[in-house]
Design a protein around this motif. Structure first.
Motif: not given
Length: 319
Positions: A125-134, A112-118
């Motif tokens: 990348f946020r979508s990729i890491f949430f795909i396993p949840v779906v 989350a800290i890494m994805l919060n950076t610009k």
């Protein structure tokens, strides 16, 4: 005479206007009301029936008729004393979750800290890491449960690498022991790291929701606070420990409780699998096992919540 009438006249009561917080609280109860109705009229009767069966024995009669006979705590005694596997599986499951839960929280916070950076492509990348949840819901979870690679990883047969030898895990304890031999690291720590590395797929697969919650908490922190830290000369390390971590500590508590409940109730949990297997033959004892497991989970959640609540920082806003 006119003055007497004015003095004796009843005073007008001012209408109390509910504050914004109270109106929000009432609106919250309105949205929660469907769940409360369903819990009271649908879920609660099933819970009561399950508790009743755990203290009883079902006696079947003719033409599908049955009667419930009260036997007290006999089913609980059978679950703990008679069944030799339930206690072992329960202790083994608690031990593995004691490693997985901190690993999930640390990994999700780090990502989350890494994805919060610009950076470029941050939304992708946020979508990729949430795909396993779906993908881990419904039929996809059943397909993943029958995955050949997963079966090989969990079995003792291992995977044939083409050289005639089998590889049971991604990383062995001997490899890590050789790596940490000059660092004087204990065997228990080596075993813990080995379990985390070999279970990395499951950790990443179960970190999506926690990652989103941490990401929302990080974005709720005012940029003015970070600007003040830069003006005062604080380093990124100091800013994380003094500002970021205390500000998101309420979400750490929320994610901790969510991860515990999710880990204890997932279909891949060995205790849940064993309880379902016993249910096909001994419904009463299986129900008692489920209630024992439920009480243990409740005590762990209460203990973790009590301990973590002492370290949670709540930012007070002026009324």
């Amino acid at each position: 005479m006119t003055n007497d009438v004015q003095l004796n006249a009843p005073k007008r009561r001012r209408r109390k206007i509910a504050s914004l917080d109270r109106r929000k609280a009432r609106a919250g109860w309105f949205f929660v009301l469907p769940f409360l109705i369903g819990f009271a009229f649908i879920y609660l009767p099933m819970v009561w029936q399950s508790l009743q069966i755990s203290f009883s024995q079902i006696v079947f009669g003719k033409e599908g008729a049955y009667s419930i006979v009260w036997v007290g705590i006999q089913n609980y005694k059978n679950a703990i004393q008679v069944d030799p596997e339930f206690t072992q599986i329960l202790l083994k499951g608690l031990g593995s979750l004691a490693i997985d839960i901190p690993a999930i929280l640390i990994f999700s916070l780090f990502m989350a800290i890494m994805l919060n950076t610009k950076m470029i492509g941050r939304a992708v990348f946020r979508s990729i890491f949430f795909i396993p949840v779906v993908l881990s819901t419904g039929i996809m979870e059943s397909i993943a449960a029958m995955d050949v690679l997963t079966d090989y990883m969990e079995s003792g047969e291992g995977i044939d690498d083409g050289s005639g030898k089998t590889q049971e895990t991604l990383v062995s304890a001997d490899d890590l022991a050789l790596l940490f031999s000059n660092m004087k690291v204990g065997n228990e720590l080596v075993k813990t790291i080995t379990d985390i590395v070999n279970n990395i797929f499951d950790i990443v697969n179960r970190s999506g929701v926690q990652m989103l919650i941490f990401l929302a908490a990080l974005q709720s922190i005012s940029p003015a606070i970070y600007e003040s830290c830069k003006i005062d000369g604080a380093t990124a390390w100091e800013t994380f420990w003094k500002i970021t971590l205390p500000m998101i500590s309420p979400m750490i508590l929320v994610n901790g409780i969510y991860t515990i409940i999710d880990s204890f109730t997932t279909e891949s949990n060995p205790v849940m699998v064993y309880v379902q297997q016993v249910y096909s033959e001994y419904q009463e004892m299986s129900t008692a096992m489920a209630w024992i497991y439920f009480v243990i989970v409740g005590l762990i959640v209460a203990l973790i919540a009590a301990v973590m609540s002492g370290f949670v920082f709540y930012q007070r806003k002026n009324d």
